[in-house]
Design a protein around this motif. Structure first.
Motif, PDB file in Angstrom:
ATOM      1  N   GLY A   1     -11.124  -8.388 -10.976  1.00  0.00           N
ATOM      2  CA  GLY A   1     -10.517  -7.058 -11.044  1.00  0.00           C
ATOM      3  C   GLY A   1      -9.233  -7.048 -11.860  1.00  0.00           C
ATOM      4  O   GLY A   1      -8.542  -6.043 -11.929  1.00  0.00           O
ATOM      5  N   GLU A   2      -8.911  -8.164 -12.478  1.00  0.00           N
ATOM      6  CA  GLU A   2      -7.687  -8.200 -13.281  1.00  0.00           C
ATOM      7  C   GLU A   2      -8.063  -8.527 -14.723  1.00  0.00           C
ATOM      8  O   GLU A   2      -9.013  -9.275 -14.971  1.00  0.00           O
ATOM      9  CB  GLU A   2      -6.755  -9.282 -12.742  1.00  0.00           C
ATOM     10  CG  GLU A   2      -5.314  -8.879 -12.781  1.00  0.00           C
ATOM     11  CD  GLU A   2      -4.408 -10.002 -12.282  1.00  0.00           C
ATOM     12  OE1 GLU A   2      -3.223  -9.938 -12.574  1.00  0.00           O
ATOM     13  OE2 GLU A   2      -4.900 -10.919 -11.614  1.00  0.00           O
ATOM     14  N   GLN A   3      -7.290  -7.956 -15.616  1.00  0.00           N
ATOM     15  CA  GLN A   3      -7.585  -8.211 -17.015  1.00  0.00           C
ATOM     16  C   GLN A   3      -6.803  -9.432 -17.476  1.00  0.00           C
ATOM     17  O   GLN A   3      -5.624  -9.566 -17.176  1.00  0.00           O
ATOM     18  CB  GLN A   3      -7.185  -6.990 -17.852  1.00  0.00           C
ATOM     19  CG  GLN A   3      -7.996  -6.883 -19.116  1.00  0.00           C
ATOM     20  CD  GLN A   3      -7.736  -5.584 -19.836  1.00  0.00           C
ATOM     21  OE1 GLN A   3      -6.787  -4.879 -19.515  1.00  0.00           O
ATOM     22  NE2 GLN A   3      -8.579  -5.246 -20.773  1.00  0.00           N
ATOM     23  N   MET A   4      -7.506 -10.336 -18.184  1.00  0.00           N
ATOM     24  CA  MET A   4      -6.842 -11.543 -18.660  1.00  0.00           C
ATOM     25  C   MET A   4      -6.760 -11.501 -20.183  1.00  0.00           C
ATOM     26  O   MET A   4      -7.672 -10.987 -20.842  1.00  0.00           O
ATOM     27  CB  MET A   4      -7.636 -12.791 -18.233  1.00  0.00           C
ATOM     28  CG  MET A   4      -8.005 -12.818 -16.783  1.00  0.00           C
ATOM     29  SD  MET A   4      -6.563 -13.062 -15.755  1.00  0.00           S
ATOM     30  CE  MET A   4      -6.742 -14.777 -15.405  1.00  0.00           C
TER      31      MET A   4
ATOM     32  N   PHE B   1      -7.160 -18.017 -20.770  1.00  0.00           N
ATOM     33  CA  PHE B   1      -6.884 -16.601 -20.572  1.00  0.00           C
ATOM     34  C   PHE B   1      -5.888 -16.491 -19.433  1.00  0.00           C
ATOM     35  O   PHE B   1      -6.038 -17.142 -18.408  1.00  0.00           O
ATOM     36  CB  PHE B   1      -8.167 -15.850 -20.209  1.00  0.00           C
ATOM     37  CG  PHE B   1      -9.052 -15.612 -21.389  1.00  0.00           C
ATOM     38  CD1 PHE B   1      -8.911 -14.469 -22.153  1.00  0.00           C
ATOM     39  CD2 PHE B   1     -10.015 -16.540 -21.752  1.00  0.00           C
ATOM     40  CE1 PHE B   1      -9.728 -14.250 -23.247  1.00  0.00           C
ATOM     41  CE2 PHE B   1     -10.817 -16.334 -22.858  1.00  0.00           C
ATOM     42  CZ  PHE B   1     -10.681 -15.172 -23.605  1.00  0.00           C
ATOM     43  N   LEU B   2      -4.880 -15.676 -19.615  1.00  0.00           N
ATOM     44  CA  LEU B   2      -3.867 -15.514 -18.570  1.00  0.00           C
ATOM     45  C   LEU B   2      -3.698 -14.032 -18.270  1.00  0.00           C
ATOM     46  O   LEU B   2      -3.931 -13.181 -19.131  1.00  0.00           O
ATOM     47  CB  LEU B   2      -2.520 -16.089 -19.018  1.00  0.00           C
ATOM     48  CG  LEU B   2      -2.445 -17.608 -19.176  1.00  0.00           C
ATOM     49  CD1 LEU B   2      -1.118 -17.991 -19.791  1.00  0.00           C
ATOM     50  CD2 LEU B   2      -2.624 -18.300 -17.831  1.00  0.00           C
ATOM     51  N   SER B   3      -3.292 -13.776 -17.063  1.00  0.00           N
ATOM     52  CA  SER B   3      -3.026 -12.385 -16.700  1.00  0.00           C
ATOM     53  C   SER B   3      -1.734 -11.934 -17.370  1.00  0.00           C
ATOM     54  O   SER B   3      -0.913 -12.767 -17.796  1.00  0.00           O
ATOM     55  CB  SER B   3      -2.899 -12.248 -15.190  1.00  0.00           C
ATOM     56  OG  SER B   3      -1.709 -12.845 -14.767  1.00  0.00           O
TER      57      SER B   3
END
Lengths: 455, 259
Positions: free
Chosen positions: A200-203, A148-150
């Motif tokens: 707090g970041e979507q991946m 999974f990557l930002s």
């Protein structure tokens, strides 16, 4: 006849370059020798832009997802991305735009009156932003770990993979500074990706099944609204039409559907017309350049008109009812339409590797649940291929009414005639001695190359 | 750039006349040593090789190798416009589309000029080795011509036997047979009519008469002709043009049939 045409052409050409000033010369054209102004290096182009875009909307250069070439898009923070389609004037009937200059006092907006060389028109139409990020998603998705990557990482990958020009990279990074654009892109990415929240970041990670569903959805929508007539003609009607069994004389007027299927020129052509790969289809070709992406639709439109005139001509002969060996059911036609739409989307917007994978995926997940069970269509096509083979076999001995055979014969006759002409010219340049030597019996004489070696 | 001036247009006229009935199109290969030509007939059983040395021209200039692809029938048509004693000048650019021919009549200051379109000809060149022939016959060109035309009436092919007795041309045909025998003959008064035969071993070979008759069209070039024979190799017929320039014909022998 030829002369009329050529003067017409010259007139059109002259109009294209000089008409801005011809109006002024009419007053004193008797005395002055008139010189044309130099052609502008950066001629104006005519665009049809969407109405609702924000004033900040810009034309940017981004990587074309299909061809990996820099391509112009219109990016708008509020409404998303638009691609440009070039509509060319046909070469046989040259036209040009007369662009009226604005009289504004504002010197920035001052615009001279122009005449353009060609009548190209660029039409912008919305493009799903997800296509633009797909190359990056595919790239990271092809890693073994499938991490999974930002979204930032994906965008970085996009600018890395973009084919070298700095312009593309800078345009993309500039665009990403707009929060709205970023939001639009991420929102669309969600639809085709698995996502997780981390710190707090979507991946994001590409999910091919989701992508397939998404594209199928688009294809269904496209099929539902009906494909362009030329596409229907070329990829649906022709791909499905069965060979003619015979022409029955009938009192009743033939139905329009029969007229449509009576175009039998290509019934022997079973060359897989059901895969509309746009690179090869000449009616609609997408071409990319550094300047613009455009789809030339003009050819398609002329094809469509010629086809319609043909079918109307056929409809005017009600006495000949064409009997086809088999006809496609509505279900088969719908499926074929859907497949054409799907293939069109794949071959226009998806990277080649991905579109191949998706097509295989589509075949594998042949379930009727999604309305994508192509089995009736495949069965029909198999049967059709058999029928066509039979028809071709039957046709090879039958010269009576087959146009295709006539054409072949014509071709052969033409070739023969050409050869004869060539021989004639050759013979005219052949001396009598050479002609006579041709008749000499050279049996028992070895060729000289057997005695002397080639250099 | 090629510029070659030939004092007598008839040399080129006669050469082209002799070759044109054997080959249709051929390359004139020009380099600093002169103009050469090698071509085979359509059946590839005969070969013509011409060399016009630079000494045959005055002046001769050719900076770079140039191939002039010419249709010989067309060249004949142009050369027909030249008279035998005209001064002929050939000119061509380095990568020429045309060959320029100029005919000057020294007597009455008449100058005519022609451009002949050239063509690209893909030709294979054969390497012809220096050969020691078993028999070398020198005879008047007119004599050879007469023998071939006479025997042509009898048959399509001629057998040439060279032995210490002399050289015998014989033909067998439907209407009968005939032969001509020549012996060594030296006359100091009339050198033109000399017949010399150099022989290292006896030779007997059969050739197509039609081709030989064709070769004899070069008789106008030279008063004498040299015929060289060895078993199992092509016959050589050579006409000397002067200044060690020559026109040679090769013909494959007929092997293994009685026709």
């Amino acid at each position: 006849m030829a002369r009329t045409r050529s003067t017409k052409g010259a007139g059109a050409g002259a109009k294209a370059t000089s008409s801005p000033k011809t109006a002024t010369t009419t007053t004193n054209n008797s005395s002055t020798v008139y010189t044309l102004p130099a052609e502008s290096e950066n001629p104006p182009r005519v665009f049809v832009l969407p109405k609702q875009t924000s004033p900040e909307a810009r034309i940017v250069t981004l990587q074309n997802p299909r061809y990996s070439k820099p391509t112009r898009y219109l990016a708008c923070a509020s409404t998303g991305f638009y691609e440009f389609t070039k509509i060319s004037a046909s070469k046989t009937a040259p036209r040009s735009w007369l662009l009226h200059g604005s009289q504004g006092d504002d010197c920035d907006n001052k615009f001279d009156t122009h005449t353009t060389r060609g009548a190209d028109l660029y039409v912008s139409s919305a493009i799903d932003p997800v296509f633009l990020v797909l190359p990056a998603l595919v790239k990271s998705g092809s890693d073994k770990k499938r991490r999974f990557l930002s979204s930032d990482d994906h965008f970085d990958a996009l600018s890395e993979s973009s084919s070298t020009t700095d312009e593309t990279t800078s345009h993309l990074s500039e665009l990403l500074k707009w929060p709205e654009i970023r939001r639009i892109l991420e929102k669309r990415m969600e639809t085709v990706c698995d996502t997780v929240e981390a710190g707090g970041e979507q991946m994001f990670r590409l999910n091919q099944d989701k992508l397939l569903d998404e594209i199928l959805l688009k294809a269904k929508r496209m099929a539902k609204h009906g494909l362009p007539k030329s596409m229907v003609e070329k990829f649906v009607t022709k791909a499905l039409e069965a060979p003619i069994l015979g022409i029955r004389s009938a009192q009743a007027a033939s139905k329009p559907s029969n007229a449509a299927t009576s175009q039998q020129e290509s019934s022997h052509d079973n060359s897989g017309a059901n895969t509309p790969s746009l690179e090869s289809a000449d009616s609609q070709s997408t071409m990319s350049s550094v300047e613009t992406t455009y789809t030339s639709v003009s050819d398609a439109s002329t094809a469509a008109t010629s086809v319609s005139s043909l079918s109307s001509a056929a409809a005017e002969e009600p006495n000949n009812e064409v009997v086809n060996a088999m006809s496609a059911s509505q279900e088969v036609i719908d499926l074929q339409t859907l497949r054409v739409a799907f293939d069109f989307i794949c071959s226009t917007y998806l990277p080649p590797a991905l579109s191949k994978a998706l097509k295989e995926n589509l075949l594998a997940t042949n379930d009727s649940r999604k309305g994508t069970d192509f089995k009736p269509l495949d069965d029909y096509l198999v049967q059709l291929a058999k029928l066509r083979q039979l028809a071709v076999a039957a046709r090879s001995t039958d010269y009576s009414r087959k146009r295709t055979m006539d054409e072949e014969a014509d071709e052969r006759a033409e070739k023969k005639r050409k050869k004869e002409e060539e021989d004639k010219i050759k013979n005219a340049n052949m001396s009598r001695g050479v002609k006579q030597l041709k008749k000499v019996n050279t049996s028992g004489m070895k060729k000289l190359s057997e005695f002397f070696k080639k250099k | 750039m090629l510029e070659a001036r030939l004092d007598q247009a008839q040399i080129l006229k006669k050469i082209v006349d002799a070759i044109k009935d054997l080959v249709q199109d051929c390359n004139f290969d020009c380099n600093d040593s002169g103009i050469a030509l090698q071509a085979m007939d359509n059946s590839h059983v005969a070969l013509v090789s011409m060399m016009l040395k630079s000494e045959s021209f005055s002046p001769y200039r050719c900076d770079r190798n140039i191939a002039l692809g010419v249709n010989l029938t067309s060249l004949t048509k142009v050369l027909r416009a030249a008279q035998n004693d005209d001064i002929l000048t050939l000119k061509a650019e380095d990568a020429p589309d045309v060959l320029n021919l100029m005919f000057e009549n020294s007597g009455n200051d008449r100058v005519s000029e022609y451009d002949l379109k050239l063509m690209d000809i893909d030709q294979e060149h054969l390497g012809i080795p220096e050969t020691e022939y078993a028999a070398t016959i020198n005879m008047p060109a007119a004599e050879f011509k007469r023998i071939t035309t006479d025997l042509m009436a009898m048959s399509e092919s001629v057998t040439i036997d060279a032995s210490k007795d002399g050289v015998k041309f014989s033909a067998m045909g439907d209407i009968g047979n005939g032969s001509v025998t020549l012996r060594q003959h030296v006359d100091v008064e009339k050198e033109n009519e000399n017949v010399t035969i150099e022989l290292s071993e006896p030779v007997s070979l059969t050739f197509s008469l039609k081709y030989l008759v064709n070769f004899c069209k070069a008789s106008a070039l030279s008063s004498s002709v040299k015929i060289c024979l060895s078993n199992e190799v092509p016959l050589l017929v050579e006409y000397n043009v002067g200044n060690s320039s020559f026109l040679r014909f090769y013909l494959a022998p007929k092997i293994g049939d009685e026709e």
